[in-house]
Design an enzyme around this catalytic site. Sequence first.
Site, PDB file in Angstrom:
ATOM      1  N   TRP A  88       0.814  -1.218   0.000  1.00  0.00           N
ATOM      2  CA  TRP A  88       0.000   0.000   0.000  1.00  0.00           C
ATOM      3  C   TRP A  88       0.842   1.261   0.000  1.00  0.00           C
ATOM      4  CZ3 TRP A  88      -4.541  -0.252  -1.913  1.00  0.00           C
ATOM      5  CH2 TRP A  88      -5.300  -1.420  -1.777  1.00  0.00           C
ATOM      6  N   ASP A 157      -1.198   6.652   6.554  1.00  0.00           N
ATOM      7  CA  ASP A 157      -2.346   5.839   6.155  1.00  0.00           C
ATOM      8  C   ASP A 157      -2.554   4.810   7.269  1.00  0.00           C
ATOM      9  OD1 ASP A 157      -4.096   3.984   5.126  1.00  0.00           O
ATOM     10  OD2 ASP A 157      -2.962   3.576   3.301  1.00  0.00           O
ATOM     11  N   LYS A 181     -12.267  -1.436   7.809  1.00  0.00           N
ATOM     12  CA  LYS A 181     -11.611  -2.439   8.660  1.00  0.00           C
ATOM     13  C   LYS A 181     -12.135  -2.295  10.084  1.00  0.00           C
ATOM     14  CE  LYS A 181      -8.648  -3.127   5.201  1.00  0.00           C
ATOM     15  NZ  LYS A 181      -8.789  -2.545   3.891  1.00  0.00           N
TER      16      LYS A 181
END
Length: 346
Positions: A88, A157, A181
């Site tokens: 990511w 992030d 999440k």
Amino acid sequence: MPESVLKTLQNDLLDYRGCGVSVLEMSHRSSEFAQIAEKAEQNLRTLLSVPDEYSVLFMQGGASAQFALCVHNLDVKGSVAYANTGYWSKKAMNVAQPLTRVKEVTQCISDPLQRIPDSHSWVDADTASFIHITDNETIDGIVFKKVPEVSVPLVVDMSSSILSQPVDISRYGLIYAGAQKNIGPAGITVLIIRNDLLERSAANSLPPVFSYWATAAADSMLNTPPTFAWYAAGLVFEWLLERGGLAAVAAQNEQQAQRLYSVIDEHEMFINTVHPENRSRMNIPFALSDDTLTQRFLANAKQQGFIGLKGHKSIGGLRASLYNAVPDESVDALVSYLNGFAREHA
Ligand code: PMP
């Protein structure tokens, strides 16, 4: 998502607490929704002890939109820096590449276990507008256990680790996280931004819905927000507070992760390649030393009711995700499945 939250959503679905409409139908300008939105923000602030000099924003477009928006809003020097610690962070860096000058300050080393180098050894990034890190690499299972010490603002992030433990917000300039999440359903993105950075974005010419400054000025309601996702996130925040807040949540997460890592380490047939210093508590990727058994592992797991143990398509193998809503009984069941599989195929 926590089962009790899903039950509350089910209960409120047709008629939100006697007001005659569902949250799915209600106007975002109604007093009922204003209360829902306000309470969600307050509870999030309480959970994370967000200091007064930080603003909380609710945006859309997921974490992926933030890969570009953090650059558009905060890059005042024409240069941003990235810690490349996995899938990511690489993706965020690639999105920034056409937008500005990008510098990689570090990347994971494998010696042979994967580890994030200490921030004191990172390439100098004093001239960058910010350094971007991915707190928890969801696919690679690599997490920062210490906040990096750097001389420019940190943009993080936190999509797959937010609310999994207490965080010292004051160490970051901007935290962003897609909801799906530990926060709630997809569709809403949470940002926590220090107000001096928010001011940096005041002068930009971005369309208002992409501007941090304009979004904050309109209390995240420039246009219709994803009301139901916002409401569901608020219920998750209440559930976390009822559980005793993030210290209690962190203790349970740590215990669940350690149980799983110890089974993986105990049997030679399971392999996790992350150094203990950077092992994630949320996502535990592992592989079978004999890959020909992987399909059987997954088929048997499915029969026993385990969902989502297949690793991400980019790296294959297997992955167990232990987000906040995973109960201890699920971890017990997985531990016993792993032990049984190892015995059977030893
Ligand atoms: N960053 C991380 C750490 C992620 O785990 C994900 C999604 N799994 C993303 C970014 C992309 O998120 P979204 O789908 O919300 O754009």
